[in-house]
Design an enzyme around this catalytic site. Structure first.
Site, PDB file in Angstrom:
ATOM      1  N   CYS A 169      -5.220  -6.537 -33.302  1.00 41.23           N
ATOM      2  CA  CYS A 169      -3.882  -6.648 -33.878  1.00 41.23           C
ATOM      3  C   CYS A 169      -2.923  -5.704 -33.020  1.00 41.23           C
ATOM      4  O   CYS A 169      -2.426  -4.683 -33.195  1.00 41.23           O
ATOM      5  CB  CYS A 169      -3.681  -5.967 -35.169  1.00 41.23           C
ATOM      6  SG  CYS A 169      -4.932  -7.140 -36.431  1.00 41.23           S
ATOM      7  N   GLY A 191     -18.772   1.539  -6.605  1.00 41.19           N
ATOM      8  CA  GLY A 191     -18.944   1.048  -8.009  1.00 41.19           C
ATOM      9  C   GLY A 191     -18.729  -0.290  -8.326  1.00 41.19           C
ATOM     10  O   GLY A 191     -19.650  -1.248  -8.368  1.00 41.19           O
ATOM     11  N   GLY A 194     -14.203   2.442  -3.975  1.00 39.14           N
ATOM     12  CA  GLY A 194     -12.842   1.901  -4.068  1.00 39.14           C
ATOM     13  C   GLY A 194     -12.733   0.261  -3.451  1.00 39.14           C
ATOM     14  O   GLY A 194     -11.816  -0.303  -3.818  1.00 39.14           O
ATOM     15  N   TYR A 250     -16.360  -1.649 -15.248  1.00 33.93           N
ATOM     16  CA  TYR A 250     -15.341  -1.214 -16.151  1.00 33.93           C
ATOM     17  C   TYR A 250     -15.120  -2.151 -17.104  1.00 33.93           C
ATOM     18  O   TYR A 250     -13.941  -2.474 -17.608  1.00 33.93           O
ATOM     19  CB  TYR A 250     -13.919  -0.964 -15.339  1.00 33.93           C
ATOM     20  CG  TYR A 250     -14.293  -0.107 -13.980  1.00 33.93           C
ATOM     21  CD1 TYR A 250     -14.560   1.383 -14.540  1.00 33.93           C
ATOM     22  CD2 TYR A 250     -14.283  -0.211 -12.707  1.00 33.93           C
ATOM     23  CE1 TYR A 250     -14.728   2.121 -13.309  1.00 33.93           C
ATOM     24  CE2 TYR A 250     -14.549   0.372 -11.736  1.00 33.93           C
ATOM     25  CZ  TYR A 250     -15.013   1.686 -11.927  1.00 33.93           C
ATOM     26  OH  TYR A 250     -15.318   2.471 -10.856  1.00 33.93           O
TER      27      TYR A 250
HETATM   28  C1  LIG Z   1     -14.234   5.870  -9.883  1.00 31.47           C
HETATM   29  C2  LIG Z   1     -14.948   6.529  -8.627  1.00 31.47           C
HETATM   30  C3  LIG Z   1     -15.694   5.811  -7.670  1.00 31.47           C
HETATM   31  C4  LIG Z   1     -16.100   4.444  -7.546  1.00 31.47           C
HETATM   32  O1  LIG Z   1     -14.698   3.575  -7.390  1.00 31.47           O
HETATM   33  P1  LIG Z   1     -15.013   1.995  -7.362  1.00 31.47           P
HETATM   34  O2  LIG Z   1     -13.468   1.403  -7.279  1.00 31.47           O
HETATM   35  O3  LIG Z   1     -15.735   1.630  -8.670  1.00 31.47           O
HETATM   36  O4  LIG Z   1     -15.572   1.803  -6.288  1.00 31.47           O
HETATM   37  C5  LIG Z   1     -16.212   6.482  -6.604  1.00 31.47           C
HETATM   38  N1  LIG Z   1     -15.795   7.749  -6.420  1.00 31.47           N
HETATM   39  C6  LIG Z   1     -15.218   8.728  -7.182  1.00 31.47           C
HETATM   40  C7  LIG Z   1     -15.091   9.964  -6.998  1.00 31.47           C
HETATM   41  C8  LIG Z   1     -14.740   7.900  -8.354  1.00 31.47           C
HETATM   42  O5  LIG Z   1     -13.895   8.642  -9.158  1.00 31.47           O
END
Ligand SMILES: *Cc1c(COP(=O)(O)O)cnc(C)c1O
Length: 440
Positions: free
Chosen positions: A367, A298, A262, A396
């Site tokens: 469109c 991520g 996150g 993403y």
């Molecule tokens: C999407 C997700 C992440 C990664 O989130 P980021 O914001 O990209 O770091 C980590 N753990 C879980 C369980 C997720 O669903």
């Protein structure tokens, strides 16, 4: 609804956007480069739209993260959240750096394994894993399955018993904190679909320790994405630490704390949390608990490393407004349409980048009115064929692309120093209908 906290700050200039991204540079002759490769050269050879990632930036970010965790004295292990960008080249690069993987589907689990990530370093998250997916996780004997409900826990127990396996389980707890992020990417409030309610955690852990085929090994949480403030982490980890103590008082073994992902990135060059700050918050919560810390980053790892390179099709004037129409669209990069996301957009040509700016909307050819990358953006005059780079498109981005408007998947390129490799060829149109069947 959650508006970005920085909505009133002025947009950074083109020069400021480039200066804040160390793998990008503007050269008088070559225009915008990533590491040592002019983006214009890639456009000449591969065409546009094309996703381009910097291997050097990805390695540097992974090492900065593990360095900050180590400096804080933490026994911490990143499991890259594969959904942010699941390309095998990205997964392989991170595997070579020592990363594990956090997966949320059978496909992601198979991808992680195909990239050579050891099963023992794979964590499986997600609110709805099917029986078949849980069987695969047990067959592969992955490191940890994060369960999100009592229902899933019981299903997993029955499957594990039938396979004569033991599932290492980590319940994902919903700590009921608001991450202060966009509505569509908040996951840790009581009303969100994710995780086990905090108040039910102890009873569920006790049930897990009694169930056959299940070995509970720790606690997980993940409160949302694009988090730009440490306060929600502090609140969530404080509650998780409280839970670890309560579980141990009842005689349970808790070896792992999985802090989720996150961590946000400064799309608009806005101030955000530092790695040292995050490591400090983890340390403050868990340092005296003797736990192995897992993380699931991520976006933070891959987001800033990528751009979406696009060409201007034409500039259109209508009712006094200027529209810069690109050959990239919402089917390629959906974040602006889906989350009102702000992405920096910079010209690739050095003469373009130095021109006088005026507001314009940057749009794609699909469109839909929501096929808009930016509104009122200060950009120079950009004629047909001018190249632009949409910044911070590494996470993403490609993974969320679709073939809407019968638009094939864009090509992908990995830059490493002065080398670059096409890591996904542009999809030919015929592939769009290759698996369609017309009844006789
Ligand atoms: C999407 C997700 C992440 C990664 O989130 P980021 O914001 O990209 O770091 C980590 N753990 C879980 C369980 C997720 O669903």
């Amino acid at each position: 609804m959650a508006a970005a906290p920085d909505d009133n700050t002025p947009d950074p200039s083109i020069a400021e956007l480039i200066a804040a991204r160390p793998h990008l540079r503007m050269h008088a002759m070559d225009g915008l480069t990533m590491e040592d490769v002019p983006l214009g050269r890639i456009a000449d050879e591969v065409g546009t739209p094309t996703w381009i990632y910097s291997a050097g930036a990805l390695r540097a970010r992974y090492r900065a993260l593990t360095g900050a965790l180590k400096d804080a004295g933490l026994d911490a292990h990143p499991h890259y959240a594969v959904k942010a960008n699941d390309h095998l080249a990205i997964l392989s690069l991170l595997r070579r750096e020592g990363a594990g993987a956090d997966v949320v589907s059978e496909g992601e689990l198979l991808r992680a394994r195909a990239a050579g990530i050891p099963a023992s370093r794979i964590v499986y998250s997600g609110v709805g894993k099917s029986e078949r997916e849980l069987r695969l996780a047990l067959t592969e004997d992955i490191g940890q399955i994060n369960v999100e409900s009592g229902e899933e826990l019981r299903m997993l127990s029955a499957i594990a018993v039938s396979m004569d396996r033991i599932a290492r389980v980590v319940p994902r707890i919903n700590p009921d904190v608001d991450a202060g992020t966009h509505e569509k990417i908040s996951t840790g409030r009581a009303r969100d679909k994710f995780g086990i309610p905090f108040d039910e955690a102890i009873a569920l852990y006790a049930e897990a320790s009694r169930l056959p085929g299940i070995e509970p090994v720790g606690i997980a949480t993940h409160i949302g994405s694009q988090i730009m403030d440490l306060a929600p982490y502090r609140a969530a980890f404080g509650r998780i630490a409280e839970l670890v103590r309560a579980l141990r008082e009842k005689g349970h073994t808790v070896r792992v704390v999985d802090c989720g992902g996150g961590l946000g990135i400064p799309y608009r060059n806005q101030p955000g949390p530092s790695l040292a700050g995050l490591a400090g918050v983890i340390k403050a919560a868990f340092h005296n608990l003797d736990v192995r810390v897992a993380l699931e980053p991520g976006r933070w790892l891959v987001g800033p490393t990528g751009v979406l390179l696009a060409s201007v099709i034409l500039q259109k004037q209508a009712s006094g407004a200027r529209f810069v129409v690109l050959d990239a669209a919402m089917n390629d990069l959906v974040r602006p349409a889906m989350y009102d996301a702000w992405h920096g957009i910079v010209p690739v040509g050095s003469a373009d980048a130095a021109g006088p700016v005026s507001p314009g909307d940057v749009v794609g050819p699909v469109c839909e009115s929501s096929d808009t990358f930016a509104r009122g953006r200060l950009l120079p005059d950009l004629g047909p064929g001018a190249l632009v780079a949409i910044l911070d498109a590494g996470a993403y981005g490609s993974v969320m692309s679709s073939p809407y408007n019968a638009r094939p998947r864009a090509a992908e390129v990995l830059v490493d120093g002065s080398d670059w490799t096409v890591i996904r060829a542009r999809q030919p149109h015929s592939a769009l209908w290759a698996d369609e069947i017309v009844p006789a």
